[in-house]
Scaffold this motif. Structure first.
Motif, mmCIF file in Angstrom:
data_model
loop_
_atom_site.group_PDB
_atom_site.id
_atom_site.type_symbol
_atom_site.label_atom_id
_atom_site.label_comp_id
_atom_site.label_asym_id
_atom_site.label_seq_id
_atom_site.Cartn_x
_atom_site.Cartn_y
_atom_site.Cartn_z
ATOM 1 N N ALA A 55 0.833 -1.206 0.000
ATOM 2 C CA ALA A 55 0.000 0.000 0.000
ATOM 3 C C ALA A 55 0.865 1.252 0.000
ATOM 4 O O ALA A 55 0.561 2.231 -0.694
ATOM 5 N N ALA A 56 1.956 1.229 0.763
ATOM 6 C CA ALA A 56 2.861 2.385 0.794
ATOM 7 C C ALA A 56 3.492 2.610 -0.580
ATOM 8 O O ALA A 56 3.553 3.747 -1.071
ATOM 9 N N ALA A 57 3.960 1.532 -1.213
ATOM 10 C CA ALA A 57 4.606 1.664 -2.522
ATOM 11 C C ALA A 57 3.631 2.169 -3.576
ATOM 12 O O ALA A 57 3.935 3.101 -4.338
ATOM 13 N N PHE A 58 2.442 1.588 -3.634
ATOM 14 C CA PHE A 58 1.493 1.978 -4.671
ATOM 15 C C PHE A 58 0.860 3.338 -4.394
ATOM 16 O O PHE A 58 0.520 4.073 -5.332
ATOM 17 N N THR A 59 0.686 3.696 -3.122
ATOM 18 C CA THR A 59 0.195 5.042 -2.817
ATOM 19 C C THR A 59 1.205 6.086 -3.279
ATOM 20 O O THR A 59 0.834 7.106 -3.878
ATOM 21 N N ALA A 60 2.483 5.842 -3.010
ATOM 22 C CA ALA A 60 3.522 6.780 -3.444
ATOM 23 C C ALA A 60 3.544 6.896 -4.959
ATOM 24 O O ALA A 60 3.670 8.002 -5.517
ATOM 25 N N LEU A 61 3.408 5.772 -5.666
ATOM 26 C CA LEU A 61 3.363 5.814 -7.124
ATOM 27 C C LEU A 61 2.152 6.602 -7.623
ATOM 28 O O LEU A 61 2.255 7.415 -8.549
ATOM 29 N N GLY A 62 1.000 6.371 -7.000
ATOM 30 C CA GLY A 62 -0.202 7.092 -7.396
ATOM 31 C C GLY A 62 -0.093 8.586 -7.154
ATOM 32 O O GLY A 62 -0.495 9.402 -7.991
ATOM 33 N N LEU A 63 0.470 8.968 -6.007
ATOM 34 C CA LEU A 63 0.634 10.385 -5.700
ATOM 35 C C LEU A 63 1.647 11.038 -6.627
ATOM 36 O O LEU A 63 1.493 12.204 -7.009
ATOM 37 N N TRP A 64 2.691 10.300 -6.979
ATOM 38 C CA TRP A 64 3.701 10.839 -7.902
ATOM 39 C C TRP A 64 3.061 11.180 -9.250
ATOM 40 O O TRP A 64 3.272 12.268 -9.788
ATOM 41 N N ILE A 65 2.266 10.258 -9.783
ATOM 42 C CA ILE A 65 1.606 10.521 -11.060
ATOM 43 C C ILE A 65 0.593 11.647 -10.918
ATOM 44 O O ILE A 65 0.545 12.578 -11.739
ATOM 45 N N ALA A 66 -0.224 11.597 -9.855
ATOM 46 C CA ALA A 66 -1.270 12.612 -9.662
ATOM 47 C C ALA A 66 -0.682 14.001 -9.472
ATOM 48 O O ALA A 66 -1.326 15.001 -9.815
ATOM 49 N N GLY A 67 0.527 14.075 -8.923
ATOM 50 C CA GLY A 67 1.127 15.368 -8.633
ATOM 51 C C GLY A 67 2.000 15.921 -9.730
ATOM 52 O O GLY A 67 2.561 17.013 -9.579
ATOM 53 N N THR A 68 2.104 15.209 -10.842
ATOM 54 C CA THR A 68 3.001 15.673 -11.903
ATOM 55 C C THR A 68 2.317 15.835 -13.258
ATOM 56 O O THR A 68 2.858 16.517 -14.128
ATOM 57 N N VAL A 69 1.150 15.235 -13.470
ATOM 58 C CA VAL A 69 0.462 15.360 -14.761
ATOM 59 C C VAL A 69 -0.965 15.850 -14.532
ATOM 60 O O VAL A 69 -1.451 15.890 -13.400
ATOM 61 N N ARG A 70 -1.638 16.201 -15.599
ATOM 62 C CA ARG A 70 -3.013 16.672 -15.506
ATOM 63 C C ARG A 70 -3.935 15.542 -15.040
ATOM 64 O O ARG A 70 -3.640 14.362 -15.255
ATOM 65 N N PRO A 71 -5.061 15.886 -14.396
ATOM 66 C CA PRO A 71 -5.946 14.838 -13.870
ATOM 67 C C PRO A 71 -6.482 13.894 -14.934
ATOM 68 O O PRO A 71 -6.666 12.707 -14.681
ATOM 69 N N GLU A 72 -6.734 14.422 -16.150
ATOM 70 C CA GLU A 72 -7.211 13.542 -17.220
ATOM 71 C C GLU A 72 -6.145 12.509 -17.574
ATOM 72 O O GLU A 72 -6.455 11.345 -17.838
ATOM 73 N N ALA A 73 -4.885 12.958 -17.572
ATOM 74 C CA ALA A 73 -3.782 12.040 -17.841
ATOM 75 C C ALA A 73 -3.621 11.046 -16.702
ATOM 76 O O ALA A 73 -3.347 9.859 -16.929
ATOM 77 N N LEU B 90 -6.009 9.929 -14.813
ATOM 78 C CA LEU B 90 -7.111 8.975 -14.981
ATOM 79 C C LEU B 90 -6.747 7.916 -16.017
ATOM 80 O O LEU B 90 -6.928 6.714 -15.783
ATOM 81 N N ALA B 91 -6.210 8.362 -17.139
ATOM 82 C CA ALA B 91 -5.867 7.427 -18.212
ATOM 83 C C ALA B 91 -4.698 6.537 -17.823
ATOM 84 O O ALA B 91 -4.735 5.314 -18.028
ATOM 85 N N ILE B 92 -3.651 7.134 -17.249
ATOM 86 C CA ILE B 92 -2.442 6.374 -16.918
ATOM 87 C C ILE B 92 -2.725 5.325 -15.856
ATOM 88 O O ILE B 92 -2.355 4.151 -16.006
ATOM 89 N N THR B 93 -3.381 5.730 -14.767
ATOM 90 C CA THR B 93 -3.596 4.792 -13.661
ATOM 91 C C THR B 93 -4.523 3.649 -14.068
ATOM 92 O O THR B 93 -4.315 2.500 -13.668
ATOM 93 N N ASN B 94 -5.545 3.948 -14.871
ATOM 94 C CA ASN B 94 -6.435 2.874 -15.321
ATOM 95 C C ASN B 94 -5.720 1.934 -16.285
ATOM 96 O O ASN B 94 -5.870 0.710 -16.204
ATOM 97 N N LEU B 95 -4.938 2.503 -17.207
ATOM 98 C CA LEU B 95 -4.217 1.668 -18.164
ATOM 99 C C LEU B 95 -3.189 0.791 -17.453
ATOM 100 O O LEU B 95 -3.079 -0.417 -17.738
ATOM 101 N N VAL B 96 -2.448 1.381 -16.533
ATOM 102 C CA VAL B 96 -1.448 0.609 -15.784
ATOM 103 C C VAL B 96 -2.125 -0.489 -14.975
ATOM 104 O O VAL B 96 -1.621 -1.621 -14.898
ATOM 105 N N TRP B 97 -3.282 -0.178 -14.373
ATOM 106 C CA TRP B 97 -4.014 -1.191 -13.598
ATOM 107 C C TRP B 97 -4.360 -2.387 -14.480
ATOM 108 O O TRP B 97 -4.161 -3.543 -14.080
ATOM 109 N N VAL B 98 -4.882 -2.125 -15.665
ATOM 110 C CA VAL B 98 -5.269 -3.204 -16.568
ATOM 111 C C VAL B 98 -4.049 -4.025 -16.987
ATOM 112 O O VAL B 98 -4.072 -5.268 -16.960
ATOM 113 N N LEU B 99 -2.963 -3.342 -17.362
ATOM 114 C CA LEU B 99 -1.764 -4.041 -17.823
ATOM 115 C C LEU B 99 -1.147 -4.883 -16.714
ATOM 116 O O LEU B 99 -0.763 -6.042 -16.937
ATOM 117 N N LEU B 100 -1.040 -4.319 -15.515
ATOM 118 C CA LEU B 100 -0.426 -5.058 -14.408
ATOM 119 C C LEU B 100 -1.321 -6.202 -13.939
ATOM 120 O O LEU B 100 -0.824 -7.267 -13.552
#
Length: 249
Positions: free
Chosen positions: A151-169, A171-181
């Motif tokens: 949970a710590a590792a994935f929360t940090a990854l999620g916050l890193w993405i959320a804090g560096t790109v636009r929210p639409e991006a 949304l797309a990145i986290t959902n796509l990564v979820w499906v692929l993983l």
């Protein structure tokens, strides 16, 4: 509120954690991601032959990976999307200037992730137990530790993405990564079942590390040292990236 009457920081963090938890549990899309899809994955793995041979029974082989998927759903995709849109609408910037502060905001989000994960454990774990899952008792404490580390590792990854790109991006990145993983990231189906060229890469992913570590703990009651090290490295690197590049507005 005058400073002398301000609530202690711990109380503020707990209140914010409660608010974040309620917001996540009231969101229909979050519930589908956090509970419905993992339960569907559990049934899918039990009623197919994708993981035959991993454990004595299909449910014993499936449950650890599905619990790992629960972590990724809530900590990475769910929290990442929520944080991305909070950032867009100025919620993060506003809350970071209140007595809660930036550190309190982050700790509140961490509390929400753990609280939702507990709900997932009850629902998904309870479903698995009803289907005949019998985890190795010796591995249960280790399994709980691994869930928190994941949970710590994935929360940090999620916050890193959320804090560096636009929210639409986000949304797309986290959902796509979820499906692929989920499909080929070693979290549900061990990397050893993948083609050799893919296995060497997948084994280094946090999804595979968490899935393999939980399978070792809950099926065999042992610690997978290599998977633990990989997961720790991901948690440290993602934590550094989130701290270094997260933008509050």
């Amino acid at each position: 509120m005058p400073e002398g009457n301000a609530a202690p920081q711990v109380v503020r963090i707990l209140r914010h954690g409660g608010y974040e938890t309620r917001a996540m549990l009231r969101n229909g899309e979050q519930l589908v991601l956090a509970v419905v899809l993992p339960v569907m994955a559990l049934f899918g793995l039990v009623f197919t032959d994708l993981i035959d041979g991993v454990a004595d029974s299909r449910i014993d082989a499936a449950a650890p990976g599905v619990l790992a998927l629960c972590v990724m759903s809530t900590a990475f995709t769910g929290q990442g999307i929520a944080t991305g849109f909070d950032r867009r609408y100025g919620v993060l910037r506003f809350l970071s200037t209140t007595p809660l502060g930036r550190a309190g905001l982050v700790f509140g989000k961490a509390i929400a992730v753990v609280a939702v994960l507990m709900v997932q454990l009850v629902v998904v774990g309870g479903t698995a137990l009803a289907m005949g899952w019998r985890p190795d008792p010796a591995g249960i404490p280790l399994g709980l530790f691994l869930l928190l580390l994941g949970a710590a590792a994935f929360t940090a990854l999620g916050l890193w993405i959320a804090g560096t790109v636009r929210p639409e991006a986000t949304l797309a990145i986290t959902n796509l990564v979820w499906v692929l993983l989920a499909a080929a990231g070693g979290i549900l189906i061990p990397g050893t079942r993948l083609p050799g060229a893919m296995q060497s890469v997948v084994d280094l992913l946090p999804s595979a590390a968490l899935g393999d570590a939980l399978r070792a703990a809950l099926i065999e009651g042992r610690l997978d040292g290599a998977a633990l090290v990989i997961l720790l490295v991901w948690a440290l690197l993602a934590g550094f990236a989130a701290t270094r590049w997260f933008k509050w507005n």
